[in-house]
Design a protein around this motif. Structure first.
Motif, mmCIF file in Angstrom:
data_model
loop_
_atom_site.group_PDB
_atom_site.id
_atom_site.type_symbol
_atom_site.label_atom_id
_atom_site.label_comp_id
_atom_site.label_asym_id
_atom_site.label_seq_id
_atom_site.Cartn_x
_atom_site.Cartn_y
_atom_site.Cartn_z
ATOM 1 N N LEU A 56 1.045 -1.310 -0.085
ATOM 2 C CA LEU A 56 -0.303 0.307 0.057
ATOM 3 C C LEU A 56 0.599 1.377 -0.041
ATOM 4 O O LEU A 56 0.390 2.657 -0.935
ATOM 5 C CB LEU A 56 -1.101 -0.157 1.297
ATOM 6 N N LEU A 57 2.287 1.409 1.192
ATOM 7 C CA LEU A 57 2.716 2.644 0.705
ATOM 8 C C LEU A 57 3.553 2.728 0.064
ATOM 9 O O LEU A 57 4.061 3.402 -0.345
ATOM 10 C CB LEU A 57 3.317 1.746 2.613
ATOM 11 N N HIS A 58 3.805 1.592 -0.622
ATOM 12 C CA HIS A 58 5.323 1.241 -1.406
ATOM 13 C C HIS A 58 4.278 1.774 -3.113
ATOM 14 O O HIS A 58 4.903 2.535 -3.768
ATOM 15 C CB HIS A 58 5.353 0.281 -2.042
ATOM 16 N N SER A 59 3.008 1.646 -3.650
ATOM 17 C CA SER A 59 1.908 1.751 -4.510
ATOM 18 C C SER A 59 1.781 2.874 -4.637
ATOM 19 O O SER A 59 1.304 3.419 -5.651
ATOM 20 C CB SER A 59 1.121 0.502 -4.682
ATOM 21 N N PHE A 60 1.140 3.713 -3.466
ATOM 22 C CA PHE A 60 0.578 5.346 -3.867
ATOM 23 C C PHE A 60 0.843 5.974 -2.694
ATOM 24 O O PHE A 60 1.186 5.705 -1.667
ATOM 25 C CB PHE A 60 -1.152 4.420 -3.096
ATOM 26 N N ASP A 61 -0.037 7.053 -2.533
ATOM 27 C CA ASP A 61 0.452 8.346 -1.627
ATOM 28 C C ASP A 61 -1.013 8.104 -1.289
ATOM 29 O O ASP A 61 -2.318 7.633 -2.022
ATOM 30 C CB ASP A 61 0.726 9.096 -2.771
ATOM 31 N N TRP A 62 -1.335 8.579 -0.008
ATOM 32 C CA TRP A 62 -2.250 8.388 0.676
ATOM 33 C C TRP A 62 -2.642 10.192 1.118
ATOM 34 O O TRP A 62 -2.219 10.839 1.845
ATOM 35 C CB TRP A 62 -2.311 7.303 1.837
ATOM 36 N N LYS A 63 -4.067 10.552 1.082
ATOM 37 C CA LYS A 63 -4.244 11.551 1.594
ATOM 38 C C LYS A 63 -5.440 11.492 2.660
ATOM 39 O O LYS A 63 -6.542 10.766 2.005
ATOM 40 C CB LYS A 63 -4.569 12.831 0.835
ATOM 41 N N LEU A 64 -6.007 12.521 3.121
ATOM 42 C CA LEU A 64 -7.393 12.412 3.753
ATOM 43 C C LEU A 64 -8.258 12.913 3.167
ATOM 44 O O LEU A 64 -7.473 14.279 1.855
ATOM 45 C CB LEU A 64 -7.592 12.760 5.033
#
Length: 520
Positions: free
Chosen positions: A475-483
């Protein structure tokens, strides 16, 4: 799971019919008299018992319990010390809140405390307590433990079903990629991911057609089952009333168990038909195939029966889903709340995996900082905040106090993991504290034992480690995440058999990798 205080559900178990109400009233009156007698005769032994808050006749301390038991118990420890007692109806509860006392229970007196105080719901959910969680310590339990640790969940067996785990993780990546730019309930999707991983490992090479499409049904049944396991049940506090099943907990749990059993029967029958037709190679490698072979080749003294087999399948499905998915959700939340931690994780992933590759299980042992993130997540948010309650098989002395046979022992690992005398800045999420290799999941250090310790330590540590690490790294390698815009990250917890986030993590994924083929 949303456990309520005992007072909130007292009216809910009163029967509707007058005759039943009269019968229960008579029984309750007898229990009240019995409890009053017990309280009047405690003066001779109370000095030997641990300290604790005074309770009321009949109900003891039940009316004062807070639904957030882990933090409530931690607060009481400030007043009564690292070991104290609570009267839970006719049950005596002992709460352990320090490494030294936990060591006495889980190491020094390990055999004495190797049994469980089995709740009625747990017994109903596990074929009468025939699984590895609730079975009493003895030859049968040792046989089940051997099957789990040395056979079913060994590194060799886990390696053999690696491809089933990999396929499901890639499907989950594809799902998140299809939702790029849109809010996603991370915990919900990781629950489904873990559930599908587990069912694929259990019978991925066996189930075909309808039997392979069980995700939605399992999710519903698992949710209802874990809710019942976390629901306060009057039968557990007053065993004399268990025969009445006043809240219908056992009835409801049996109904859910029958739904599981029907699924298990379906896939077992299909596997046996495939074997009979000579299709063993087509069945592939899965745990069900392995267990059926063990059953046929079992020890004549303590055989693995079909009931044991189905109870182990139940443990895998119910015990492995919420625990792993909630850990991933807490880890994602903590990392998103600390940009410097996220940046360091992604740099480590780029160094090991690169932006032109995908995370494989073979990478996870080369990711020490991400391992530290997982360990720190389990320190702050242990999967089972009070572990599974233990029960002494004989009266013994712990911490200088007498612990009577049959007591319910709560080990508050949540509080121990946040003890300022053991941890610097204990409420701070700081993975660097785990870069020292001395910390592991073996349960030998009683300042940190998220999976328990001693004979009854969790049997699924190796599987949980692989699933959580691989999923989190992916999850952390494939994507950046934001609220979503205007949302704030909330890290508060909700107590239950399994610790959960009070407010689910909803986040928006953005691709980090340049090649769309890496999301297939």
């Amino acid at each position: 799971m949303e456990p309520n205080s005992f007072s909130a559900f007292l009216p809910s178990f009163w029967p509707e019919s007058d005759s039943a109400a009269w019968s229960v009233a008579v029984t309750l009156s007898l229990v009240v008299l019995w409890c009053a007698w017990l309280y009047s005769n405690r003066s001779g032994t109370s000095a030997r018992l641990p300290p604790g808050p005074r309770g009321l006749p009949f109900v003891g301390n039940l009316l004062s319990l807070d639904p957030e038991l882990h933090s409530y118990f931690a607060g009481l420890a400030h007043t009564y010390g690292p070991i104290y007692k609570l009267y839970l109806g006719t049950k005596l509860g002992i709460v352990i809140t320090s490494p030294s006392v936990a060591r006495e229970v889980l190491k020094d007196h390990d055999v004495t405390f190797a049994n469980r105080d089995v709740p009625d719901a747990g017994r109903a959910a596990s074929y009468g307590g025939s699984d590895i969680v609730w079975t009493p310590y003895g030859p049968e339990w040792r046989m089940l433990r051997k099957v789990c640790v040395l056979k079913m969940l060994s590194n060799t067996t886990l390696d053999s079903v690696h491809e089933a785990r990999r396929r499901q993780v890639r499907r989950t990546v594809g799902f998140f990629y299809s939702r790029v730019g849109s809010p996603v309930d991370v915990g919900e999707q990781m629950f489904l991911n873990v559930l599908n991983v587990i069912t694929n490992m259990l019978w991925g090479g066996t189930a075909q057609g309808k039997a392979a499409e069980l995700g939605a049904e399992f999710r519903q049944v698992v949710a209802e089952m874990t809710a019942l396991l976390g629901k306060p049940n009057v039968s557990d506090f007053f065993p004399g009333l268990a025969r009445f099943d006043l809240q219908g907990v056992v009835k409801q749990m049996k109904a859910l168990g029958e739904r599981f059993d029907a699924i298990f029967e379906r896939v077992i029958d299909q596997r046996l038909r495939m074997d009979k037709e000579g299709a063993k190679e087509e069945g592939g490698k899965d745990f069900l195939t392995f267990l059926l072979r063990l059953k046929d080749q079992g020890d004549s003294k303590t055989p693995l029966t079909m009931i044991h087999l189905k109870a182990l399948l139940m443990d895998m499905v119910v015990g492995g889903t919420d625990t792993s998915s909630n850990t991933i959700e807490f880890a994602m939340s903590e990392v998103m709340n600390k940009p410097e931690v996220l940046q360091r994780i992604q740099q480590e992933l780029e160094d090991v995996v690169g932006k032109n590759g995908i995370v494989e299980e073979s990478h996870i042992h080369k990711l020490p900082y991400l391992y530290a993130v997982m360990k720190e997540t389990l320190r702050l948010h242990p999967v089972l905040p009070l572990l599974v309650p233990h029960c002494p098989s004989e009266t013994c002395t712990v911490g200088g106090y007498t612990i009577p046979k049959g007591s319910r022992i709560f080990v508050n690992v949540w509080a121990i993991h946040r003890d300022p005398s053991s941890w610097e800045n204990p409420l701070e999420f700081d993975p660097t504290r785990f870069l020292d290799s001395k910390w592991d999941y073996s349960g030998t250090d009683f300042k940190y034992f998220p999976f328990g310790s001693g004979r009854r330590i969790c049997a699924g540590i190796a599987m949980a480690e692989r699933m959580v690490m691989h999923s989190l790294a992916t999850l952390l390698h494939s994507f950046d995440w934001k609220l979503p815009q205007g949302e704030k990250l909330d890290l508060s917890e909700k107590f239950g058999i399994v610790l959960k986030k009070k407010i689910p993590l909803v986040a928006i994924p953005t691709p980090r990798l340049s090649d769309p083929a890496l999301y297939d």
